[in-house]
Design a protein around this motif. Sequence first.
Motif, PDB file in Angstrom:
ATOM      1  N   GLY A 175       0.668  -1.608   0.097  1.00 44.28           N
ATOM      2  CA  GLY A 175       0.104   0.217  -0.099  1.00 44.28           C
ATOM      3  C   GLY A 175       0.853   1.474  -0.090  1.00 44.28           C
ATOM      4  N   TYR A 176       0.355   2.272   0.335  1.00 49.72           N
ATOM      5  CA  TYR A 176       0.946   4.116   0.532  1.00 49.72           C
ATOM      6  C   TYR A 176       0.633   3.515   1.760  1.00 49.72           C
ATOM      7  N   CYS A 177       1.910   3.637   2.844  1.00 48.95           N
ATOM      8  CA  CYS A 177       1.667   3.485   4.079  1.00 48.95           C
ATOM      9  C   CYS A 177       0.549   3.213   4.568  1.00 48.95           C
ATOM     10  N   ASP A 178       0.149   2.100   4.540  1.00 49.38           N
ATOM     11  CA  ASP A 178      -1.010   1.263   4.573  1.00 49.38           C
ATOM     12  C   ASP A 178      -0.883   1.334   6.028  1.00 49.38           C
ATOM     13  N   ALA A 179      -0.403   0.748   7.086  1.00 48.13           N
ATOM     14  CA  ALA A 179       0.489   0.346   8.292  1.00 48.13           C
ATOM     15  C   ALA A 179       0.508   1.572   9.062  1.00 48.13           C
ATOM     16  N   MET A 180       0.353   2.925   8.463  1.00 45.83           N
ATOM     17  CA  MET A 180       0.641   3.594   9.280  1.00 45.83           C
ATOM     18  C   MET A 180      -1.160   4.628   9.612  1.00 45.83           C
ATOM     19  N   SER A 181      -1.606   4.603  10.391  1.00 45.86           N
ATOM     20  CA  SER A 181      -3.148   4.685  10.913  1.00 45.86           C
ATOM     21  C   SER A 181      -2.863   6.866  10.408  1.00 45.86           C
ATOM     22  N   VAL A 182      -2.019   7.367  10.885  1.00 45.48           N
ATOM     23  CA  VAL A 182      -1.666   8.713  10.744  1.00 45.48           C
ATOM     24  C   VAL A 182      -2.227   8.785   9.118  1.00 45.48           C
ATOM     25  N   TYR A 183      -1.102   8.569   8.073  1.00 45.81           N
ATOM     26  CA  TYR A 183      -1.221   8.316   7.160  1.00 45.81           C
ATOM     27  C   TYR A 183      -2.385   8.680   6.625  1.00 45.81           C
ATOM     28  N   GLN A 184      -3.889   7.782   6.900  1.00 43.98           N
ATOM     29  CA  GLN A 184      -5.101   7.412   6.161  1.00 43.98           C
ATOM     30  C   GLN A 184      -5.896   8.191   7.032  1.00 43.98           C
ATOM     31  N   THR A 185      -5.623   9.223   7.607  1.00 41.17           N
ATOM     32  CA  THR A 185      -6.965   9.289   8.932  1.00 41.17           C
ATOM     33  C   THR A 185      -7.596  10.784   7.981  1.00 41.17           C
ATOM     34  N   PRO A 186      -8.777  11.279   7.021  1.00 42.92           N
ATOM     35  CA  PRO A 186      -9.180  12.247   6.697  1.00 42.92           C
ATOM     36  C   PRO A 186      -9.049  14.120   7.499  1.00 42.92           C
ATOM     37  N   ALA A 187      -8.522  14.886   7.365  1.00 41.00           N
ATOM     38  CA  ALA A 187      -8.562  16.074   8.013  1.00 41.00           C
ATOM     39  C   ALA A 187      -9.365  17.340   7.463  1.00 41.00           C
ATOM     40  N   ASP A 188      -9.265  18.292   7.980  1.00 36.78           N
ATOM     41  CA  ASP A 188      -9.989  19.515   7.857  1.00 36.78           C
ATOM     42  C   ASP A 188      -9.124  20.679   7.073  1.00 36.78           C
ATOM     43  N   SER A 189      -8.355  19.881   6.398  1.00 38.09           N
ATOM     44  CA  SER A 189      -7.554  20.241   5.785  1.00 38.09           C
ATOM     45  C   SER A 189      -6.303  20.200   5.152  1.00 38.09           C
ATOM     46  N   TRP A 190      -5.006  21.056   4.423  1.00 36.21           N
ATOM     47  CA  TRP A 190      -4.388  20.264   3.768  1.00 36.21           C
ATOM     48  C   TRP A 190      -3.532  19.589   4.461  1.00 36.21           C
ATOM     49  N   GLN A 191      -2.824  18.890   4.720  1.00 35.72           N
ATOM     50  CA  GLN A 191      -1.804  18.503   5.602  1.00 35.72           C
ATOM     51  C   GLN A 191      -0.161  17.925   4.583  1.00 35.72           C
TER      52      GLN A 191
END
Length: 308
Positions: free
Chosen positions: A228-244
């Motif tokens: 995957g693309y950092c699939d195992a790192m939940s922080v990078y799979q969490t929606p956000a309210d502004s561009w990260q």
Amino acid sequence: MQATSTRVAPQRWYRGIQGQLARLAVSGVLPIRWLYPQPKKQYAPKTGKLHLEIVSHCWQYAHLQAYQLSSLVQHAPKDLRVTMTVYYSEEDQKACELLAFFAKQPVDNVEWQWRAMPKEQLFRRGIGRNHAALNSKADWVWFTDCDVVFHEGALDKLASELQGCTEPLVYPQEERVTSLLAEDDPLLKKAAEPQVVNLDGTDFITKAITKATGPLQITHGDAAREMGYCDAMSVYQTPADSWQKCYEDRAFRWMLKSQGKAINVPGVYRIRHIFKGRYTGSQANTSVRSGIRQVQTWWRDRKDKAQK
């Protein structure tokens, strides 16, 4: 309103901690690599007419995305089959209009694939990239940004370089870039409305690339589907309210245990601009961040010229 703020604040605090821990792991400060999936040492070679999926994101960047999609219309590959995937939000009207226009442009060896998602998912670029990685059917996946343009012969040369390659990650050894362009620059204004636009690369400068940076991560398809693309790192799979900020680029290389192998792919261009469409907030905040970007770019360009 107060109840909403009470719920959101701990979530942001927790995600902040997650992000810091992930960056410490990637930097080697925390020796916890064993917690994450391990990639193969090498992947099966692919030969013949290869299938490449190009994965891009577009948020308020339609005037840049137009050049990328136009380059596939004008310089369609002969020896490579391309799936052009764009993740976008239906709240971005200009992006919607642009993609609707290009969906009607038939191009040999190119398939258009538009992926709409809520803007909160779009703002975390790793979410779309991970979805593409896990679901791609391609031999190779090029994770890029919408300001990257593929000039004449670039993709066919890439196809040649990828024949029999077993590396998990490769990247072009150089790219050609503009100076930082203001919003009123003729190059950007020319693509204000949906159309096929031509890129004149005469005013671009050449920059050497030393690792597979965010827009230049060309990944073996088997590695993409496996990791995957950092699939195992939940922080990078969490929606956000502004561009990260895209810290996941470095994490992706860390997870693949590779900075990438340089290959010869001339004709990769990138349009650089002062004001990023992802900037949100007050005008003062946007101006400050754009000023910082100008200083950073000037310093990097200065170092590149000194090394030459």
